[in-house]
Design a protein around this motif. Structure first.
Motif, short mmCIF file in Angstrom:
data_model
loop_
_atom_site.label_atom_id
_atom_site.label_comp_id
_atom_site.label_asym_id
_atom_site.label_seq_id
_atom_site.Cartn_x
_atom_site.Cartn_y
_atom_site.Cartn_z
N LEU A 69 43.38 38.56 38.42
CA LEU A 69 43.96 39.36 39.50
C LEU A 69 45.11 40.21 39.00
O LEU A 69 45.30 41.35 39.44
N ASP A 70 45.89 39.67 38.08
CA ASP A 70 47.01 40.42 37.52
C ASP A 70 46.53 41.65 36.76
O ASP A 70 47.09 42.75 36.87
N ALA A 79 43.80 43.26 37.33
CA ALA A 79 43.14 44.20 38.23
C ALA A 79 44.06 44.79 39.30
O ALA A 79 43.60 45.48 40.20
N ALA A 80 45.37 44.55 39.20
CA ALA A 80 46.30 44.97 40.26
C ALA A 80 46.31 46.48 40.48
O ALA A 80 46.29 47.27 39.53
N TRP A 125 46.94 43.95 46.29
CA TRP A 125 45.61 44.53 46.18
C TRP A 125 45.12 44.56 44.74
O TRP A 125 45.93 44.64 43.81
N VAL A 126 43.82 44.50 44.58
CA VAL A 126 43.21 44.56 43.25
C VAL A 126 41.99 45.47 43.29
O VAL A 126 41.40 45.71 44.36
#
Length: 317
Positions: A260-261, A263-264, A281-282
């Protein structure tokens, strides 16, 4: 008039089907998606309905008060589930929700009763005419219940099938019902206890959903995802389907945090943007298999649980 004892509802334990060789020891009832209710009828043509927490919810369901007249002078305590049915005759928790919490607003409750009438599914009798039945076996209580209650305009007794647990679960799944509850024929009623003598089995549905955001966890989960926000593509737009906050192992949660980090992004990928305060959001690239019970009319997932990440799948736009 008889003074009735206060009895907390017995609860079912999540579980699985018993071995085929012991199915004859169990009875199967449909699991209803509603509000649990213990109904007190002291025999003076009045009724008191208490929720699972013990709250007096009588005024919230005026259409159920007629049960007191139907049973007349017989002091009785009944256990059941309050539901609101959809057009197909299935219990809809979404339609029930506006009816809940109105015990202090009888006028509003009366208006909503006309728009979304409640139905009381009665599946147990705990006390009858001065006799405590909680120590009686389920099979005897069930027979007593069917002799005592006739279906009315706002109440009924669910069908119970003995010895065919698998067939009953398959039928519930085919009919789009939430699941089943298995009850041992020899089981006593255990007030306030979550007992293995009652087993609830939900029909499990799955969806390959796209992760579009997440919510930070609290406490020891600080810096890790407490929930992910998922959606499905419709006509090229990612439509929000709800948040999922259970089902991970610690290793999976840590790995998900890393993904997730990476894809931020700053902008919400959902159309329209959901009202989720604190969301991050990602890029909508991750696909996850989510298990859930049912969907609301708006398409949101009910009781969603994370099952696994699907790195083998790409989002289907």
């Amino acid at each position: 008039m008889t003074t009735l004892p206060r009895i907390a509802p017995m609860l079912a334990t999540p579980g699985s089907l018993p071995p085929a060789r012991s199915e004859h020891l169990w009875s199967t009832e449909t699991k209803y998606d509603g509000q649990r209710a213990v109904v007190y009828l002291p025999g003076d043509h009045t009724v008191l309905i208490r929720s699972r927490s013990g709250e007096d919810i009588t005024a919230a369901y005026p259409e159920l008060h007629a049960l007191a007249d139907a049973l007349g002078d017989v002091p009785v305590i009944l256990d059941g589930e309050i539901v609101v049915l959809d057009e197909a005759g299935r219990a809809s928790f979404e339609r029930l929700q506006p009816r809940m919490g109105l015990a202090g607003s009888p006028a509003k409750a009366a208006r909503l009763a006309a728009q979304a009438p409640a139905h009381l599914v009665l599946f147990d009798v705990l006390f009858l005419d001065g006799q405590d039945l909680t120590r009686a076996p389920y099979i005897r209580r069930r027979a007593t219940l069917t002799q005592l209650i006739e279906a009315g305009p706002a109440w009924s007794i669910p069908t119970a099938v003995t010895g065919r647990c698998r067939e009953a679960l398959e039928l519930a799944h085919a009919q789009g019902l939430e699941g089943v509850v298995l009850k041992r024929l020899d089981s006593v009623y255990e007030p306030g206890r979550r007992s293995p003598a009652w087993i609830k089995i939900r029909n499990v549905r799955t969806v390959d959903a796209v992760v579009g955001g997440w919510l930070p966890g609290q406490g020891r989960l600080g810096g890790l995802p407490g929930a992910v926000l998922v959606g499905e593509y419709e006509d090229g737009a990612l439509v929000y389907r709800g948040s999922v906050g259970t089902g991970w192992s610690e290793r999976e949660r840590a790995e998900l945090a890393r993904l997730l980090d990476v894809a931020a992004i700053d902008d919400c990928p959902f159309t329209p943007a959901p009202a989720v305060p604190g969301a991050r959001w990602v890029l909508p690239r991750l696909v996850a298999e989510i298990r859930y019970a049912t969907r609301t009319r708006a398409g949101l997932l009910r009781h969603p649980v994370w099952h696994r990440l699907r790195p083998d799948l790409a989002p289907e736009v």
